[in-house]
Each structure stands twice: as C-alpha cells, then as structure tokens.
Design an enzyme around this catalytic site. Structure first.
Site, short mmCIF file in Angstrom:
data_model
loop_
_atom_site.label_atom_id
_atom_site.label_comp_id
_atom_site.label_asym_id
_atom_site.label_seq_id
_atom_site.Cartn_x
_atom_site.Cartn_y
_atom_site.Cartn_z
CB VAL A 12 -7.84 118.97 -40.54
CG1 VAL A 12 -8.88 117.82 -40.79
CG2 VAL A 12 -7.95 119.50 -39.03
CB VAL B 145 -19.62 119.35 -33.21
CG1 VAL B 145 -19.91 119.22 -31.61
CG2 VAL B 145 -20.42 120.40 -33.79
CE LYS C 194 -15.25 122.73 -32.22
NZ LYS C 194 -14.21 122.62 -31.38
N1 HSE Z 1 -9.33 124.49 -31.58
C1 HSE Z 1 -10.36 123.33 -31.64
C2 HSE Z 1 -10.37 122.93 -30.03
C3 HSE Z 1 -9.87 122.54 -32.70
O1 HSE Z 1 -9.40 123.10 -29.30
O2 HSE Z 1 -11.22 122.24 -30.07
C4 HSE Z 1 -11.07 121.59 -32.95
O3 HSE Z 1 -12.28 122.17 -33.37
#
Ligand code: HSE
Length: 403
Positions: A12, A128, A201
């Site tokens: 990221v 999220v 999330k």
């Molecule tokens: N590992 C997380 C997913 C990355 O697969 O959604 C994004 O939060």
C-alpha cells in the site's frame, strides 16, 4: 505546500507513493490548490535502488520533529509500533491517515479522541473496503439515517478463494497461494481465512454507525477454513453461493447484534454476484433503505487511492478536526446472541427420517454426496440450532443462510 510522510513502504505504501507522483496535479487541484509534496518515507528496510532514496528514514522522530510535515499516512499495518507512532504524531499536531483496520478497531476510540483534542484529523477510509468509499459515505451522506443493518463482503482474499473454488473448482490451498501471490492476503493469512480481518472491519462500521465502540472481541467470528468444494457445489445446486459475511444489526433498544460467518446467499441477492477480490457492503438506513457500496477491497492502487484521498482531505481540513468519532459505551451494548435467528444449511450422515423428526420444518436439498442428508432449517436461534444439531448422529456442515 503540504508536506506529507508515508510510514511503511509495502504494497500500500508504494501505491501511495506512485499516486502522489503520478497524479500530483490532480491532487493539488483537489487540495484547494495546495501542492502535496512527499518529504519522508519511513521503513526499517533499505531501498538503495529507489529513485528517491533520500526520502527514506528509519527514525520516526525525523517525521515527528519536523514541523513542516502536516499529514502522515500510516500504512505499516499491525498494532505495534503503529499505535505508538500514530499517537505521537497526533499529539505533535499532525493529521494521520491509515489503512490499518487492526489499529482503528483496537485503539480508534483513543486516537480519534486525541485527534479531536489536538484539532487535527485521524482518517481511516482505506481501513474498510480498500478503495471503496464507505467510511465517508456512512459518516456524511447517510448521517440522516438510523442505520438498521450492515451486511458486507469485507475480505477480498476469502472472496477470491471462495470464488476460485466456486468457478474453477480449485482447492482452498491453491486459491490461497494465488491470493498471496497477487498481494491480497495479509502477511499472516490466518487474519483473512479465519475471519479476523472481516471482524475488525465490521467492528469499525458498527462503531461508526452506532457512535459507540463495538469491541471486536464481542463479535463471534468464524472463517472459511471449514468450507469444502462439496459445500460450494450444494450451494450452487440451491441457486446460491457461499460468502464470508460481516453482519451487524442495530436494534431500536440500542443493542447491536454482530457476527462474522460464512453464509449461503441466494443468487437473487446483489451480494451473490460479488466476485474475486471485490468487496460489497450493503447498508440499510431507516430513510434511504438499502444502499450498496461495491469495488476493489484490496490491492495496491485501490487501497492507496483511499489513503491518498484521506491525505487530500486532511490537507483541505488542516485548520479543523472533522468530528468523526465513537465513544466507549456505558455498559453492554451487544444484543443477546440468541436474539437473531438464521436458517441453516446442514449436511449430516444421519437419516432423512431422523432429520425430519428433529427439524420438523426443514426443506431437503438433493444429494450431491452419497449417504448423507442435506437440508435447510427454519430460522433458529443459536442455542436452538446447537441443541438440534447435537441430536443428529453426525454433522458434516452447518452454514448460516443470509436472509
Ligand atoms: N487482506 C485484506 C483483504 C486486505 O483480503 O481484504 C484489505 O484489507
């Protein structure tokens, strides 16, 4: 000129760098004409071949003590030292933006409070749904509503894995490796496949919707590690799919029911067609009804796009703190686990006669595997289903059905 820093140069972080470099004119226009300039990248690793290697530092104090830096993107992930760094940065009067759902779900209440006291911002749009706008829409556009329900596919990795199983008949292991190679999965895949990522999330969304901290430890969480190809085939035969769902329901009494669990979803639900690494979040408000947010929930540029949007918003609001917050509740706000009823899809090696005796109101599904009974129960509470399942001689699978 707004000077910014990135903490963590992984997937990221490097995406944030790329967007700041390639879309600099657009960012400047959107930040009310203020150019956004990158001054530091914090990472413990060496990047000697990087074209701007002079930006790299291993010492967070370089950023904390630099009065020119007004916004910092924390994209390092994990709780520590991300928590300590974020706290120090906010206390020193800098805004922080993050993709770190673990940190927001665990320390968000305190960090938002510090941001408020210091009149700076702590934004977390990327925490999220990756690139999907969901935090701002919930906080701003849906603010006139009492949120009644949230049901979301919140983890791209598990959705990708289930999709590969459904569409390509791949094994769980092969699909997981694929997802890791594509950079979707967390460093520790357990966070994805055991549902912890989705749990953080939905806890963030439920906290935002209710204004009260929903502790992720209070959310029953089950991942997809027990889902087999046969389960997926049964779902297809029922004109449905299996998805990992983060779910929250908000009662008029102020109580919140929340769970993370694989669920059977009929193909007429908009959530059923969400494939691959895409996420979708269905929010139900008392005025607006159902609204669905859809897009790439993981990956370098989608997630970085949300982080950079937060940077621009923080630059635009450098003079004031936007009042995004939730507070620690007085007492228990979680609903009784038995207050919500789901239908369950069950497979058992017990006989259809026994099934019929125990689950009087159930509908049988045509067998895909020999010598077993497969059926869908009437809506049952958790304790009701546990009691009834214990009366069967053997249970192969039980999966909630999203209603
Ligand atoms: N590992 C997380 C997913 C990355 O697969 O959604 C994004 O939060």
């Amino acid at each position: 000129m707004a000077k910014v820093a990135i903490m963590g140069y992984g997937t990221v972080g490097s995406g944030v760098y790329d967007i700041i470099k390639t879309n600099s004119e657009k960012l400047c226009v959107n930040a009310n004409g203020e150019p956004v300039e990158l001054k530091y990248i914090l990472d413990i690793r060496d990047f000697d071949d990087h074209p701007e290697k002079e930006l790299f530092t291993k010492d967070v104090n370089d950023i904390i003590n630099d009065n020119e830096v007004s916004v910092v993107a924390e994209v390092m992930g994990g709780l520590h030292p991300a928590y300590e760094f974020t706290k120090s940065l906010l206390e020193s009067g800098k805004s922080v933006v993050t993709s770190n759902k673990e940190l927001v779900a665990t320390y968000g209440t305190e960090l938002l409070e510090i941001a408020r006291e210091k009149n700076v911002n702590y934004f977390f749009e990327a925490s999220v749904g990756g690139g999907i706008p969901i935090i701002r829409p919930m906080h701003q556009c849906l603010t006139a509503n009492n949120i009644e329900k949230i049901a979301g596919i919140l983890n791209g990795t598990t959705n990708y894995i289930l999709n590969q199983m459904i569409k390509n008949g791949k094994t769980f292991e092969t699909a997981l490796k694929d997802a890791q190679q594509k950079g979707f999965a967390e460093r520790n895949p357990a966070a994805d496949i055991e549902g912890h990522d989705a749990c953080r999330k939905i806890a963030i969304l439920a906290s935002l919707a209710s204004g009260k901290l929903v502790d992720y430890n209070d959310i029953d969480t089950e991942g997809i590690t027990n889902i087999t190809l046969d389960d997926v085939k049964y779902a297809a035969a029922m004109d449905a799919v299996v998805k990992l769902i983060g779910y929250a329901e908000f009662g008029k009494d102020g109580k919140i029911y929340s769970i993370v669990s694989p669920m059977v979803i009929k193909n007429d639900s908009p959530l059923s067609g969400v494939d691959g690494v895409f996420n979708a979040i269905m929010v139900t408000g008392d005025c607006v009804g159902d609204v669905m947010f859809y897009g790439k929930g993981a990956g370098k540029l989608p997630t970085a796009s949300a982080v950079v949007a937060d940077i621009v918003d923080a630059v635009k609001h450098s003079e004031r703190s936007k009042k995004i917050f939730w507070e620690k509740p007085q007492g228990n706000i979680m609903a009784d686990k038995n207050s919500k009823k789901f239908s369950y899809f069950v497979r058992t090696t017990d006989t259809a006669e026994n099934v019929q005796k125990i689950f009087s109101n159930c509908s049988f599904v045509d067998n895909i595997v020999d010598n077993e009974s497969a059926f869908v129960t009437e809506p049952l509470s958790q304790s009701e289903v546990i009691e009834k399942l214990s009366m069967l001689s053997d249970v192969v699978t039980n999966i909630r059905v999203l209603n």
